[in-house]
Write a protein that holds these residues in place. Structure first.
Motif, PDB file in Angstrom:
ATOM      1  N   GLN A  72       0.833  -1.202   0.000  1.00 27.22           N
ATOM      2  CA  GLN A  72       0.000   0.000   0.000  1.00 27.22           C
ATOM      3  C   GLN A  72       0.871   1.257   0.000  1.00 27.22           C
ATOM      4  OE1 GLN A  72      -2.912   0.143   3.131  1.00 27.22           O
ATOM      5  NE2 GLN A  72      -3.581   2.174   2.574  1.00 27.22           N
ATOM      6  N   GLU A  73       1.905   1.252   0.837  1.00 25.18           N
ATOM      7  CA  GLU A  73       2.802   2.409   0.920  1.00 25.18           C
ATOM      8  C   GLU A  73       3.565   2.614  -0.388  1.00 25.18           C
ATOM      9  OE1 GLU A  73       4.831   5.673   2.454  1.00 25.18           O
ATOM     10  OE2 GLU A  73       3.135   4.630   3.365  1.00 25.18           O
ATOM     11  N   LEU A  74       3.961   1.534  -1.028  1.00 28.21           N
ATOM     12  CA  LEU A  74       4.665   1.635  -2.317  1.00 28.21           C
ATOM     13  C   LEU A  74       3.824   2.392  -3.334  1.00 28.21           C
ATOM     14  CD1 LEU A  74       6.238  -1.853  -3.043  1.00 28.21           C
ATOM     15  CD2 LEU A  74       7.409   0.331  -3.267  1.00 28.21           C
ATOM     16  N   GLY A  75       2.553   2.001  -3.422  1.00 26.44           N
ATOM     17  CA  GLY A  75       1.664   2.644  -4.382  1.00 26.44           C
ATOM     18  C   GLY A  75       1.543   4.132  -4.153  1.00 26.44           C
ATOM     19  N   GLU A  76       1.484   4.519  -2.886  1.00 30.87           N
ATOM     20  CA  GLU A  76       1.339   5.941  -2.552  1.00 30.87           C
ATOM     21  C   GLU A  76       2.651   6.698  -2.755  1.00 30.87           C
ATOM     22  OE1 GLU A  76      -0.159   5.926   1.451  1.00 30.87           O
ATOM     23  OE2 GLU A  76      -1.992   4.868   0.865  1.00 30.87           O
ATOM     24  N   ARG A  77       3.738   6.137  -2.271  1.00 34.41           N
ATOM     25  CA  ARG A  77       5.019   6.847  -2.319  1.00 34.41           C
ATOM     26  C   ARG A  77       5.568   6.965  -3.731  1.00 34.41           C
ATOM     27  NH1 ARG A  77      10.044   5.353   1.518  1.00 34.41           N
ATOM     28  NH2 ARG A  77       8.321   5.300   3.007  1.00 34.41           N
ATOM     29  N   PHE A  78       5.446   5.887  -4.514  1.00 36.85           N
ATOM     30  CA  PHE A  78       6.048   5.868  -5.844  1.00 36.85           C
ATOM     31  C   PHE A  78       5.029   6.095  -6.955  1.00 36.85           C
ATOM     32  CE2 PHE A  78       9.024   3.557  -3.164  1.00 36.85           C
ATOM     33  CZ  PHE A  78      10.225   4.124  -3.528  1.00 36.85           C
ATOM     34  N   ARG A  79       3.783   6.333  -6.601  1.00 33.38           N
ATOM     35  CA  ARG A  79       2.716   6.609  -7.576  1.00 33.38           C
ATOM     36  C   ARG A  79       2.682   5.559  -8.681  1.00 33.38           C
ATOM     37  NH1 ARG A  79       1.526  12.787  -7.267  1.00 33.38           N
ATOM     38  NH2 ARG A  79       2.607  13.229  -5.337  1.00 33.38           N
ATOM     39  N   LEU A  80       2.522   4.320  -8.249  1.00 35.46           N
ATOM     40  CA  LEU A  80       2.509   3.210  -9.197  1.00 35.46           C
ATOM     41  C   LEU A  80       1.215   3.178  -9.984  1.00 35.46           C
ATOM     42  CD1 LEU A  80       3.905   0.413  -6.861  1.00 35.46           C
ATOM     43  CD2 LEU A  80       5.175   1.848  -8.475  1.00 35.46           C
ATOM     44  N   GLU A 115      12.414  -3.973   6.916  1.00 39.97           N
ATOM     45  CA  GLU A 115      13.291  -5.085   7.291  1.00 39.97           C
ATOM     46  C   GLU A 115      13.415  -6.119   6.172  1.00 39.97           C
ATOM     47  OE1 GLU A 115      12.265  -6.611  11.159  1.00 39.97           O
ATOM     48  OE2 GLU A 115      12.183  -4.606  12.004  1.00 39.97           O
ATOM     49  N   GLY A 116      13.420  -5.617   4.955  1.00 40.03           N
ATOM     50  CA  GLY A 116      13.552  -6.483   3.794  1.00 40.03           C
ATOM     51  C   GLY A 116      14.661  -5.991   2.890  1.00 40.03           C
ATOM     52  N   TRP A 117      14.656  -6.479   1.658  1.00 38.80           N
ATOM     53  CA  TRP A 117      15.654  -6.075   0.682  1.00 38.80           C
ATOM     54  C   TRP A 117      15.081  -6.212  -0.720  1.00 38.80           C
ATOM     55  CZ3 TRP A 117      15.715 -10.623   3.392  1.00 38.80           C
ATOM     56  CH2 TRP A 117      15.681 -11.795   2.660  1.00 38.80           C
ATOM     57  N   ARG A 118      15.807  -5.628  -1.678  1.00 34.06           N
ATOM     58  CA  ARG A 118      15.436  -5.741  -3.091  1.00 34.06           C
ATOM     59  C   ARG A 118      16.359  -6.753  -3.727  1.00 34.06           C
ATOM     60  NH1 ARG A 118      17.364  -3.812  -7.816  1.00 34.06           N
ATOM     61  NH2 ARG A 118      18.962  -2.675  -6.700  1.00 34.06           N
ATOM     62  N   GLU A 119      15.770  -7.702  -4.436  1.00 35.25           N
ATOM     63  CA  GLU A 119      16.554  -8.696  -5.162  1.00 35.25           C
ATOM     64  C   GLU A 119      17.127  -8.061  -6.415  1.00 35.25           C
ATOM     65  OE1 GLU A 119      17.200 -12.293  -4.864  1.00 35.25           O
ATOM     66  OE2 GLU A 119      16.746 -11.720  -2.794  1.00 35.25           O
ATOM     67  N   ASP A 140      13.647   4.007  -9.220  1.00 32.76           N
ATOM     68  CA  ASP A 140      15.064   4.032  -8.899  1.00 32.76           C
ATOM     69  C   ASP A 140      15.414   2.882  -7.950  1.00 32.76           C
ATOM     70  OD1 ASP A 140      17.250   5.147  -6.804  1.00 32.76           O
ATOM     71  OD2 ASP A 140      17.628   5.928  -8.815  1.00 32.76           O
ATOM     72  N   ALA A 141      16.384   2.071  -8.341  1.00 30.88           N
ATOM     73  CA  ALA A 141      16.761   0.892  -7.551  1.00 30.88           C
ATOM     74  C   ALA A 141      17.206   1.276  -6.142  1.00 30.88           C
ATOM     75  CB  ALA A 141      17.864   0.124  -8.271  1.00 30.88           C
ATOM     76  N   ARG A 142      17.963   2.364  -6.006  1.00 32.46           N
ATOM     77  CA  ARG A 142      18.423   2.773  -4.660  1.00 32.46           C
ATOM     78  C   ARG A 142      17.259   3.167  -3.774  1.00 32.46           C
ATOM     79  NH1 ARG A 142      23.140   6.489  -6.755  1.00 32.46           N
ATOM     80  NH2 ARG A 142      21.285   7.240  -7.746  1.00 32.46           N
ATOM     81  N   GLU A 143      16.293   3.866  -4.329  1.00 29.25           N
ATOM     82  CA  GLU A 143      15.118   4.245  -3.539  1.00 29.25           C
ATOM     83  C   GLU A 143      14.332   3.012  -3.121  1.00 29.25           C
ATOM     84  OE1 GLU A 143      12.695   7.254  -5.380  1.00 29.25           O
ATOM     85  OE2 GLU A 143      14.440   8.482  -5.839  1.00 29.25           O
ATOM     86  N   LEU A 144      14.229   2.028  -4.009  1.00 31.17           N
ATOM     87  CA  LEU A 144      13.542   0.791  -3.657  1.00 31.17           C
ATOM     88  C   LEU A 144      14.322   0.006  -2.599  1.00 31.17           C
ATOM     89  CD1 LEU A 144      12.283  -0.331  -7.162  1.00 31.17           C
ATOM     90  CD2 LEU A 144      10.897   0.557  -5.273  1.00 31.17           C
TER      91      LEU A 144
END
Length: 81
Positions: free
Chosen positions: A21-29, A75-79, A63-67
């Motif tokens: 939910q936060e991703l959609g709001e923050r990154f305007r997906l 407490e996760g990571w981007r593959e 942006d990969a760094r922002e993700l």
């Protein structure tokens, strides 16, 4: 146009659902991230699973760094692809 995807790995379902939910709001997906349960090898317990958020990024605007930073907040990571 490429068919780029980003995969965020999160520790549990609650975090993954909130992060989606936060991703959609923050990154305007344009579309909701896909939520996928990834059971750890050899684990039968539903609690012993990671949750993946799969984001389509066909126009390469995320942006990969922002993700990376976003995933760390949960407490996760981007593959890496």
């Amino acid at each position: 146009m490429s068919d780029a995807r980003h995969v965020l790995v999160l520790p549990d379902r609650g975090a993954a659902e909130e992060a989606a939910q936060e991703l959609g709001e923050r990154f305007r997906l344009d579309e909701e991230p896909q939520l996928v349960r990834d059971a750890l090898a050899g684990e039968d317990d539903a609690e012993d699973a990671q949750w993946l958020l799969v984001l389509r990024d066909e126009d390469g605007r995320l942006d990969a760094r922002e993700l990376d930073e976003f995933a760390q907040e949960w407490e996760g990571w981007r593959e890496e692809p």
